[in-house]
Design a protein around this motif. Structure first.
Motif, short mmCIF file in Angstrom:
data_model
loop_
_atom_site.label_atom_id
_atom_site.label_comp_id
_atom_site.label_asym_id
_atom_site.label_seq_id
_atom_site.Cartn_x
_atom_site.Cartn_y
_atom_site.Cartn_z
N LYS A 100 6.17 9.63 16.41
CA LYS A 100 6.74 9.00 17.62
C LYS A 100 7.04 7.52 17.39
N LEU A 101 6.49 6.99 16.30
CA LEU A 101 6.70 5.56 16.05
C LEU A 101 7.99 5.27 15.28
N GLU A 102 8.65 6.31 14.81
CA GLU A 102 9.86 6.06 14.00
C GLU A 102 10.91 5.22 14.75
N GLY A 128 -2.42 -3.24 14.01
CA GLY A 128 -3.73 -3.72 14.44
C GLY A 128 -4.49 -2.68 15.23
N TRP A 129 -3.79 -1.87 15.99
CA TRP A 129 -4.46 -0.95 16.91
C TRP A 129 -4.30 0.51 16.57
N ILE A 130 -3.11 0.91 16.13
CA ILE A 130 -2.89 2.35 15.91
C ILE A 130 -3.30 2.75 14.49
N VAL A 139 10.46 2.89 16.71
CA VAL A 139 10.03 1.47 16.70
C VAL A 139 10.58 0.80 15.44
N ALA A 140 10.50 1.51 14.32
CA ALA A 140 11.00 0.95 13.06
C ALA A 140 12.50 0.72 13.15
N TRP A 141 13.21 1.70 13.69
CA TRP A 141 14.67 1.54 13.78
C TRP A 141 15.05 0.47 14.79
N PHE A 142 14.19 0.30 15.81
CA PHE A 142 14.43 -0.80 16.76
C PHE A 142 14.39 -2.13 15.99
N ILE A 143 13.34 -2.31 15.18
CA ILE A 143 13.21 -3.56 14.41
C ILE A 143 14.43 -3.73 13.51
N LEU A 144 14.83 -2.65 12.85
CA LEU A 144 15.94 -2.75 11.90
C LEU A 144 17.28 -3.03 12.60
N ILE A 145 17.47 -2.44 13.77
CA ILE A 145 18.72 -2.70 14.50
C ILE A 145 18.76 -4.16 14.95
N LYS A 189 0.83 -1.21 0.00
CA LYS A 189 0.00 0.00 0.00
C LYS A 189 0.87 1.27 0.00
N PHE A 190 1.89 1.28 0.83
CA PHE A 190 2.63 2.53 0.99
C PHE A 190 3.90 2.63 0.15
N LYS A 191 4.39 1.49 -0.28
CA LYS A 191 5.57 1.46 -1.15
C LYS A 191 6.70 2.33 -0.60
N ARG A 192 6.94 2.17 0.69
CA ARG A 192 8.02 2.92 1.35
C ARG A 192 8.76 1.98 2.28
N SER A 193 9.83 2.50 2.87
CA SER A 193 10.56 1.70 3.85
C SER A 193 9.78 1.69 5.16
N ILE A 194 10.06 0.71 6.02
CA ILE A 194 9.32 0.62 7.29
C ILE A 194 9.51 1.88 8.14
N ALA A 195 10.72 2.46 8.09
CA ALA A 195 10.98 3.65 8.92
C ALA A 195 10.06 4.80 8.48
N ARG A 196 9.94 4.97 7.18
CA ARG A 196 9.13 6.08 6.69
C ARG A 196 7.64 5.81 6.90
N ILE A 197 7.24 4.54 6.78
CA ILE A 197 5.83 4.21 7.00
C ILE A 197 5.45 4.51 8.45
N LEU A 198 6.28 4.05 9.38
CA LEU A 198 5.93 4.28 10.78
C LEU A 198 5.97 5.77 11.12
N TYR A 199 6.93 6.48 10.52
CA TYR A 199 6.98 7.92 10.75
C TYR A 199 5.68 8.57 10.27
N SER A 200 5.21 8.12 9.10
CA SER A 200 4.00 8.75 8.56
C SER A 200 2.76 8.43 9.38
N ILE A 201 2.75 7.26 10.02
CA ILE A 201 1.58 6.93 10.86
C ILE A 201 1.59 7.83 12.10
N ASN A 202 2.74 7.92 12.71
CA ASN A 202 2.91 8.82 13.86
C ASN A 202 4.40 9.00 14.07
#
Ligand code: PFF
Length: 497
Positions: free
Chosen positions: A84-86, A406-408, A88-94, A69-82
């Motif tokens: 403050k979630l960015e 699922g929630w946010i 979280v994406a970098w945590f997953i990537l690290i 749907k978003f055709k972006r990296s996870i970091a940018r997707i989470l940033y766009s949702i909120n």
């Protein structure tokens, strides 16, 4: 500098092959047989199949839908949702990156074993050979200051191969390599399984897989083991499926693809374990060692038990041995490049660094961290990394993704995306699974993992785990705080609830 043109798979086949190759890895070859055996043999198949649907396909679908749907990296997707979630994406990537640093090392050991297997250089005591002659392993802290040159060289070789593939354009690199290596890998497994079935005592081995111990079904640990295997084997929570799906052209079939990928991955590991069990059955018959003493997981199975088996096999071992280790090498390399792709994509998208440069920097940093595992105490530290990252961090990543999407995020949007691009439709049940069932199951697994990790921790592992905890919390926050060079990164807010 402007944003680069988005990469796209040149065919659905390229995407599928890359997805299956990313999933088929060391976990399928050396982890699954042990999990299967120690959790009831044949009856394990029931929790296992339930986990494929409940956890595997359901979760892969979340990542597919989001990536597509978003055709972006996870970091940018989470940033766009909120914003403050960015972190979280970098945590997953690290976490994914740290997993890669030791995963590469195991693939490096395997590379060494390809050469050793031509002459069965491990001699009559493969266990001692592995710890003393290959790893020069020691439990003493002084081992930290001695690097084992052969291991260093092979780890470098694997990083170099990974870099060479990942720096290329998507289809040229990952796409082509998957299209070549996956069929070869399957071919080798077919040869090994066919050969192993002809060995005396094979049936004593493979019948173990098909003889159910029904009492195991009532055991919660067996269900958790099935869930854990699916998380590991399908590489869930690592943003791999999200990254790969973001490269899909419009018109791709998502649910259909997810089902094919999940079943190919599981089909591979079940089929492969028929071969592994037959070979172990042969070993039981020829050496008299009880079957349950032979089935081990991880390094024990690949680098100790199998060399023992090859010792008893006669001349055929000079062919089957190298093929077995080659199989692990191919499975390992395609998983390494998948692990790295999401990391590189997020970095290059945020900081507008071109693909080749990002791959170079990421691989150099990764190699430097991997050097720790090439020291005398390296295999001990590797075990600690593995326990921490798999039992703790990875499951946490899956849990976080369930909560975020699922929630946010407005989940119904994902249902709409999937149904618009699939023959098979999803609905309310999927929503309930992602919002409630999965988080509860994962939380159960996570608590079980945390308890066993803490119980087993000695001083060294407590120190290493503390350092890792700090790293996986602090580094993501720092990267998230760094300003993006890509100005589009801050635009287009995604609608969340
Ligand atoms: N799914 C792959 C495997 O089974 O080996 C890749 C992978 C999974 C790598 C989990 C690392 C990991 F922790």
């Amino acid at each position: 500098m402007t944003e680069q043109k988005k990469s796209e798979w040149n065919s659905n086949l390229a995407f599928m092959m890359a997805m299956i190759s990313s999933a088929v890895g060391l976990g399928n070859i050396w982890r699954f047989p042990n999990v299967l055996y120690s959790n009831g043999g044949g009856s394990f198949m029931i929790p296992y199949i339930v986990s494929i649907f409940l956890l595997g396909i359901s979760f892969v679908l979340v990542e597919y839908a989001v990536g597509f749907k978003f055709k972006r990296s996870i970091a940018r997707i989470l940033y766009s949702i909120n914003e403050k979630l960015e972190p979280v994406a970098w945590f997953i990537l690290i976490v994914v990156f740290l997993i890669t640093t030791y995963y590469v090392c195991v693939v490096g050991w395997d590379l060494i074993y390809i050469f050793l297997s031509f002459t069965k250089a491990w001699g009559s005591n493969p266990d001692l050979y592995f710890t003393n002659s290959v790893l020069h392993s020691t439990d003493s802290i002084s081992g930290f200051f001695t690097i084992v040159p052969v291991v260093l060289a092979s780890v470098f070789a694997i990083w170099f191969i990974a870099w060479f593939i990942i720096k290329r354009d998507l289809n040229d690199g990952i796409g082509n390599v998957s299209k070549i290596l996956l069929p070869i890998l399957c071919g080798i497994v077919v040869v090994i399984v066919a050969f192993s079935l002809t060995l005396p005592g094979a049936s004593a081995g493979y019948t173990q897989i098909f003889t159910p111990d029904w009492s195991a079904l009532g055991n919660l640990d067996v269900w958790l083991a099935a869930f854990g295997q699916i998380v590991f084997s399908l590489s869930l929570g690592m943003a791999i499926a999200m990254t790969y799906a973001s490269y899909l052209p419009d018109g791709s079939k998502l649910v259909d693809n997810a089902i094919i990928v999940a079943f190919s991955n599981s089909g591979f590991e079940v089929f492969n374990s028929i071969g592994i069990f037959s070979i172990l059955g042969f070993m039981t018959v020829t050496s008299g060692i009880p079957f349950n003493e032979l089935v081990t997981s991880g390094t024990g199975l690949a680098f100790v038990v199998f060399p023992q088996v090859f010792n008893t096999m006669g001349p055929a071992a000079y062919v089957i041995g190298p093929l077995f280790f080659l199989c692990i090498l191919f499975a390992g390399i395609t998983s390494v490049i998948a692990l790295l792709e999401g990391v590189c994509y997020s970095i290059s998208e945020k900081f507008l660094i071109e693909r080749k440069k990002t791959a170079t920097v990421v691989c150099i940093i990764g190699f430097c961290i991997s050097i720790i595992f090439t020291t005398g105490i390296g295999s001990t530290i590797l075990g600690i990394f593995d326990a921490f990252l798999n039992n703790f961090a990875l499951l946490f990543a899956v849990l976080l993704e369930c909560i975020v999407f699922g929630w946010i995020y407005k989940f119904d949007d994902l249902i709409e995306t999937l149904n618009a691009h699939s023959t098979i439709k999803v609905g309310k049940t999927w929503k309930i699974v992602i919002k409630y069932i999965l988080p509860i199951c994962i939380l159960g697994l996570w608590i079980q993992g945390v308890i066993s990790t803490i119980n087993e921790a000695d001083t060294l592992s407590s120190i290493v785990m503390l350092i890792l905890t700090i790293v996986v919390i602090v580094v993501p926050c720092i990267i998230a705080l760094l300003p993006a060079r890509n100005k589009n990164y801050y635009e287009h807010k995604i609608y969340s609830k």
